[in-house]
Motif scaffolding. Structure first.
Motif, short mmCIF file in Angstrom:
data_model
loop_
_atom_site.label_atom_id
_atom_site.label_comp_id
_atom_site.label_asym_id
_atom_site.label_seq_id
_atom_site.Cartn_x
_atom_site.Cartn_y
_atom_site.Cartn_z
N GLU A 1 6.00 -5.90 -1.42
CA GLU A 1 5.11 -6.19 -0.29
C GLU A 1 4.18 -5.01 -0.02
OE1 GLU A 1 4.68 -8.92 1.24
OE2 GLU A 1 6.47 -10.11 0.87
N PRO A 2 3.24 -4.74 -0.92
CA PRO A 2 2.37 -3.58 -0.73
C PRO A 2 1.49 -3.68 0.53
CG PRO A 2 1.62 -4.90 -2.58
CD PRO A 2 2.95 -5.45 -2.16
N THR A 3 1.08 -4.87 0.90
CA THR A 3 0.25 -5.03 2.09
C THR A 3 1.04 -4.70 3.35
OG1 THR A 3 -1.04 -6.74 0.98
CG2 THR A 3 -1.23 -6.62 3.37
N LYS B 1 5.72 8.54 2.96
CA LYS B 1 5.37 8.04 1.62
C LYS B 1 6.52 7.24 1.02
CE LYS B 1 2.07 11.68 0.57
NZ LYS B 1 1.80 12.91 -0.17
N GLY C 1 6.72 3.76 2.55
CA GLY C 1 5.71 2.89 1.94
C GLY C 1 6.07 2.48 0.53
N ARG C 2 6.53 3.44 -0.27
CA ARG C 2 6.91 3.14 -1.65
C ARG C 2 8.05 2.15 -1.70
NH1 ARG C 2 10.61 3.09 -4.83
NH2 ARG C 2 12.01 4.11 -3.39
N VAL D 1 3.02 1.83 7.24
CA VAL D 1 2.70 3.25 7.13
C VAL D 1 1.57 3.61 8.10
CG1 VAL D 1 1.72 5.00 5.59
CG2 VAL D 1 3.61 3.55 4.81
N ASP D 2 0.57 2.76 8.19
CA ASP D 2 -0.54 3.00 9.13
C ASP D 2 -0.04 2.97 10.57
OD1 ASP D 2 -2.43 3.30 7.14
OD2 ASP D 2 -3.24 1.26 7.34
N ALA E 1 6.88 -1.37 -0.71
CA ALA E 1 5.96 -1.90 -1.71
C ALA E 1 6.67 -2.26 -3.01
CB ALA E 1 4.86 -0.89 -2.00
N ALA F 1 3.70 -2.83 3.43
CA ALA F 1 3.99 -1.40 3.35
C ALA F 1 2.84 -0.58 3.92
CB ALA F 1 4.28 -0.99 1.91
N LEU F 2 1.63 -0.92 3.54
CA LEU F 2 0.46 -0.19 4.02
C LEU F 2 0.30 -0.33 5.53
CD1 LEU F 2 -1.96 1.54 3.30
CD2 LEU F 2 -3.23 -0.56 2.82
N LYS F 3 0.49 -1.54 6.03
CA LYS F 3 0.37 -1.76 7.48
C LYS F 3 1.42 -0.97 8.25
CE LYS F 3 -1.70 -6.34 7.31
NZ LYS F 3 -1.54 -7.78 7.60
#
Length: 104
Positions: A29-31, A17, A20-21, A37-38, A24, A33-35
Motif C-alpha cells: 500500500e504505497p499510497t 522511513k 513508510g517502507r 508518513v505525511d 508500502a 504509506a505516503l499519506k
C-alpha cells in the motif's frame, strides 16, 4: 504565543522511513504509506505551537526526563521540550503496540 523550533532526531527519521517502507512493502500500500508518513510528519512539525498540550509519558523515568507523547493513528511521537531554547526534539516515532519502553 511563542513558537518553538522543531528538530527531528536521526533515529526518529529512520523510524518514519521504516514505517513508510513497512506499509508500502508488507501491505503493498504505497499510497497509504505516503499519506501516513505525511500525516505523522505534519503532526511532528505541528509541535512548534503549544507542544505542552500533550501529556507526559506515564512511565516515571521518562516523565522525569520531560518526555511527552503525541498519538497519530496507531503511532506515537515521543519528544521533549527545551523551554530555555524554545525547541522541541522529536526523539522516536514508534508503532503504539511495540514495547516502546524498552526502545526509549
Amino acid at each position: 504565543m511563542s513558537t518553538y523550533s522543531v528538530h527531528i532526531s536521526e533515529l526518529a527519521e529512520r523510524d518514519l522511513k521504516e514505517i513508510g517502507r513497512y506499509i508500502a512493502e508488507e501491505f503493498l500500500e504505497p499510497t497509504i504509506a505516503l499519506k501516513l508518513v505525511d500525516k505523522i510528519g505534519d503532526a511532528a512539525l505541528g509541535l512548534e505551537e503549544m507542544p505542552q498540550r500533550n501529556a507526559l509519558v506515564a512511565d516515571k523515568r521518562l516523565s522525569t526526563l520531560g518526555m511527552r507523547k503525541l498519538l497519530v493513528d496507531n503511532h506515537i511521537i515521543f519528544y521533549d521540550i527545551s523551554e530555555k531554547e524554545k525547541t522541541v526534539m522529536v526523539i522516536r516515532i514508534l508503532y503504539g503496540r511495540r514495547d516502546w519502553l524498552t526502545l526509549l
